[in-house]
Scaffold this motif. Structure first.
Motif, PDB file in Angstrom:
ATOM      1  N   PHE A 110       0.751  -1.188  -0.016  1.00 45.82           N
ATOM      2  CA  PHE A 110      -0.005  -0.085  -0.038  1.00 45.82           C
ATOM      3  C   PHE A 110       0.843   1.456  -0.244  1.00 45.82           C
ATOM      4  CE2 PHE A 110      -3.126   3.160   1.447  1.00 45.82           C
ATOM      5  CZ  PHE A 110      -4.456   2.559   0.811  1.00 45.82           C
ATOM      6  N   ALA A 111       2.212   1.081   0.587  1.00 42.87           N
ATOM      7  CA  ALA A 111       3.051   2.164   0.260  1.00 42.87           C
ATOM      8  C   ALA A 111       3.072   2.992  -0.829  1.00 42.87           C
ATOM      9  CB  ALA A 111       4.453   2.013   0.682  1.00 42.87           C
ATOM     10  N   PHE A 116       0.670   5.624  -1.451  1.00 44.95           N
ATOM     11  CA  PHE A 116       1.067   6.799  -0.709  1.00 44.95           C
ATOM     12  C   PHE A 116       1.866   7.710  -1.792  1.00 44.95           C
ATOM     13  CE2 PHE A 116       3.847   9.468   1.768  1.00 44.95           C
ATOM     14  CZ  PHE A 116       2.904  10.144   2.619  1.00 44.95           C
ATOM     15  N   ALA A 121       0.462  10.793  -2.567  1.00 39.58           N
ATOM     16  CA  ALA A 121       0.289  11.776  -1.313  1.00 39.58           C
ATOM     17  C   ALA A 121       0.651  13.186  -1.825  1.00 39.58           C
ATOM     18  CB  ALA A 121       1.360  11.184  -0.499  1.00 39.58           C
ATOM     19  N   VAL A 148      -3.104  14.456   6.047  1.00 37.92           N
ATOM     20  CA  VAL A 148      -2.569  13.664   4.931  1.00 37.92           C
ATOM     21  C   VAL A 148      -2.331  12.150   5.358  1.00 37.92           C
ATOM     22  CG1 VAL A 148      -0.057  14.089   4.973  1.00 37.92           C
ATOM     23  CG2 VAL A 148      -1.144  13.530   2.897  1.00 37.92           C
ATOM     24  N   ALA A 149      -1.678  12.255   6.385  1.00 32.88           N
ATOM     25  CA  ALA A 149      -1.400  10.802   7.169  1.00 32.88           C
ATOM     26  C   ALA A 149      -2.831  10.049   7.434  1.00 32.88           C
ATOM     27  CB  ALA A 149      -0.702  10.862   8.697  1.00 32.88           C
ATOM     28  N   GLU A 150      -3.772  10.974   8.168  1.00 28.30           N
ATOM     29  CA  GLU A 150      -5.169  10.294   8.370  1.00 28.30           C
ATOM     30  C   GLU A 150      -5.612   9.572   6.927  1.00 28.30           C
ATOM     31  OE1 GLU A 150      -7.950  12.171  10.797  1.00 28.30           O
ATOM     32  OE2 GLU A 150      -6.243  13.131  11.848  1.00 28.30           O
ATOM     33  N   PHE A 197      -4.416   8.659   4.504  1.00 27.44           N
ATOM     34  CA  PHE A 197      -3.978   7.373   4.062  1.00 27.44           C
ATOM     35  C   PHE A 197      -3.870   6.304   4.806  1.00 27.44           C
ATOM     36  CE2 PHE A 197      -2.312  10.136   0.781  1.00 27.44           C
ATOM     37  CZ  PHE A 197      -2.331   9.374  -0.286  1.00 27.44           C
ATOM     38  N   LEU A 198      -4.070   6.281   6.240  1.00 24.27           N
ATOM     39  CA  LEU A 198      -4.278   5.444   7.223  1.00 24.27           C
ATOM     40  C   LEU A 198      -6.029   4.837   7.074  1.00 24.27           C
ATOM     41  CD1 LEU A 198      -2.545   6.837  10.375  1.00 24.27           C
ATOM     42  CD2 LEU A 198      -2.001   4.690   9.263  1.00 24.27           C
ATOM     43  N   VAL A 199      -6.957   5.871   6.800  1.00 19.63           N
ATOM     44  CA  VAL A 199      -8.237   5.544   6.526  1.00 19.63           C
ATOM     45  C   VAL A 199      -8.371   4.700   5.403  1.00 19.63           C
ATOM     46  CG1 VAL A 199     -10.545   6.264   5.985  1.00 19.63           C
ATOM     47  CG2 VAL A 199      -9.207   7.554   7.792  1.00 19.63           C
ATOM     48  N   PHE A 240      -6.120   2.968   3.915  1.00 22.64           N
ATOM     49  CA  PHE A 240      -5.585   1.799   4.122  1.00 22.64           C
ATOM     50  C   PHE A 240      -6.728   0.671   4.944  1.00 22.64           C
ATOM     51  CE2 PHE A 240      -3.049  -1.121   6.887  1.00 22.64           C
ATOM     52  CZ  PHE A 240      -2.462  -2.156   5.961  1.00 22.64           C
ATOM     53  N   GLY A 241      -7.237   1.311   6.131  1.00 23.31           N
ATOM     54  CA  GLY A 241      -7.960   0.527   6.846  1.00 23.31           C
ATOM     55  C   GLY A 241      -9.374   0.198   5.935  1.00 23.31           C
ATOM     56  N   ILE A 242      -9.821   0.698   4.997  1.00 17.47           N
ATOM     57  CA  ILE A 242     -11.181   0.502   4.200  1.00 17.47           C
ATOM     58  C   ILE A 242     -10.722  -0.137   2.843  1.00 17.47           C
ATOM     59  CG2 ILE A 242     -12.402   2.033   5.652  1.00 17.47           C
ATOM     60  CD1 ILE A 242     -12.508   3.964   3.025  1.00 17.47           C
TER      61      ILE A 242
END
Lengths: 277, 189
Positions: free
Chosen positions: B22-23, B26, B30, B50-52, B54-56, B58-60
């Motif tokens: 997934f990186a 980003f 990004a 921006v961090a959030e 990609f974290l979201v 990634f999570g979904i």
């Protein structure tokens, strides 16, 4: 110059951020990526990877950081959980012997699934899903047999014992302290959600009582579980980077049915792998 | 590194079993998402969002529609939702960064300084006009004008019908233009 050109200019005049600018954000993401085990290996142990781990992390997150700028629990939802706790508390306790197995039959996003999990974690269990049997080697004295699918690789590896039954606090304060004190112990939470382990009725009641304090707790009207059964959904403030989880309960009996992606049909104690109640 | 011809959907599909893939999503997107966020909420908050985003994402990622080769609309949608949520939480509208332009060069030629001053004045008007828009109209306008998303892409990003994108954009443009011309004539008068 029209407004679209003006707006476009604003962006065109700004250089794109460099890799250095983005380094802190990238680092945060990488931490999350490496923290997540590959789904394949995880699947042997739990129902639907993303959802269930999401739930565990979500509950732990809330327990650990609860109350941060989130609405207090909704009264209806609190009342519902208290009733669910009262119902489950009255059920007879039927703890398994160490050599027995916790059997469950349920539904996940991947289809039907049966599990036989060793009560003490030292005996070999099994998951049957998608037409395949996946053995779960027991962990004894810190070692277990290495399996690739159903092929025994003829060697052992270090392991943590993973019992399907462990004694948990049966009072609310004790359960809260347990959850707060063991933020990385997801087992209880994980299997509370999917019911693949044995949690005593009293411990389950305590868990519901703790949940009743979760910030942002609210009722989701007419929720459905992973098998499409209608019920009362309960959800709460969960970290944005998790899949949001809704627990679904039977409207009349207050019995836990599953999550929006999972469902539990049968839950019992049996003597051997492959045996059904 | 993924092969350069591998589309976003392919990377996301692989990341289901191999999360570290997934990186690449980003690294690919990004910079633009960050610049968009910086314009909307300022550099400091953008660092966080921006961090959030990609974290979201990634999570979904399990819910990503793999028929869509380009993940940009999806990412802009998540970023836009986070902007809105942050604004709600803070209980105030962020000052739109459109109102901010770079300082004139110290050794700039006089014409250029004049040009920049005019641009600054225009941008201030623009910033004020944007704040007046409803948030739904503003999201559409900025995704089209700043980020160059097509109507279809905006519809995907915000999960609204294309017709709604069109009508929101028309209204946003009309209002913005009216605000600019009204203020300009006041300034001239």
């Amino acid at each position: 110059m029209d407004e679209m050109t003006l707006l476009g200019n604003v962006v065109d005049q700004t250089p794109l951020p460099t890799a250095t600018d983005l380094a802190p954000a990238r680092q945060r993401l990488m931490a999350a990526l490496t923290a997540e085990q590959p789904r394949k290996s995880r699947k042997r142990l739990i129902l639907s990877g993303a959802t269930v781990v999401g739930l565990a992390a979500a509950i732990t997150g809330v327990v650990a950081f609860g109350g941060f700028g989130v609405a207090p629990p909704e009264a209806d939802a609190v009342e519902f959980l208290h009733r669910a706790a009262d119902v489950v508390r009255e059920l007879p306790a039927t703890p398994p012997r160490p050599d027995q197995f916790v059997y469950t039959r349920g539904e996940t996003t991947d289809g039907a699934r049966e599990a036989w999990l060793s009560a003490d974690g030292e005996h070999d269990g099994m998951i049957r899903a998608q037409g395949e049997d996946t053995p779960l080697p027991g962990c004894k004295d810190g070692r277990r047999r290495v399996m690739r699918g159903d092929v025994d690789m003829g060697m052992t590896e270090p392991c943590d014992v993973w019992p399907a039954y462990r004694r948990l606090p049966t009072d609310t304060a004790g359960m809260r302290a347990y959850l707060e004190g063991t933020p990385n112990d997801f087992d209880i939470l994980l299997h509370f959600a999917i019911q693949e382990t044995y949690v005593s009725p009293q411990a389950m009641a305590a868990l519901f009582e703790v949940m009743a304090d979760f910030p942002g707790l609210e009722i989701v009207e007419d929720a459905t579980d992973g098998a499409g059964r209608h019920g009362v959904g309960l959800t709460w403030a969960q970290p944005a980077d998790q899949n949001e989880v809704t627990l679904v309960f039977d409207q009349e009996t207050h019995v836990f049915l599953g999550t929006e992606d999972t469902a539990v049909f049968v839950h019992a104690i049996v003597d051997a792998v492959g045996q059904r109640p | 590194m993924p092969p350069p011809d591998e589309d976003d959907a392919a990377i996301i599909r692989r990341s289901l079993r191999e999360p570290e893939r997934f990186a690449a999503i980003f690294d690919r997107h990004a910079p633009h998402i960050m610049r968009y966020l910086a314009h909307r909420v300022g550099r400091q908050v953008a660092d966080d969002l921006v961090a959030e985003t990609f974290l979201v994402a990634f999570g979904i990622r399990g819910k990503y529609d793999l028929d869509r080769p380009d993940a940009r609309p999806w990412l802009y949608g998540i970023a836009t939702n986070l902007v809105r949520r942050r604004q709600r939480e803070d209980g105030r509208e962020y000052r739109l960064r459109a109102a901010i332009v770079p300082e004139p060069d110290a050794d700039g030629h006089a014409d250029r300084v004049a040009e920049q001053v005019t641009a600054a004045a225009m941008n201030q008007l623009l910033g004020a006009a944007l704040v007046e828009l409803s948030s739904g109209d503003r999201d559409v306008l900025l995704l089209v004008a700043w980020e160059g998303l097509t109507y279809d892409e905006v519809a995907q990003a915000l999960d609204i019908p294309v017709g709604t994108v069109r009508s929101r954009l028309n209204r946003a443009r009309r209002q913005t233009r009216a605000a600019l011309t009204a203020k300009e004539s006041v300034n001239r008068g």
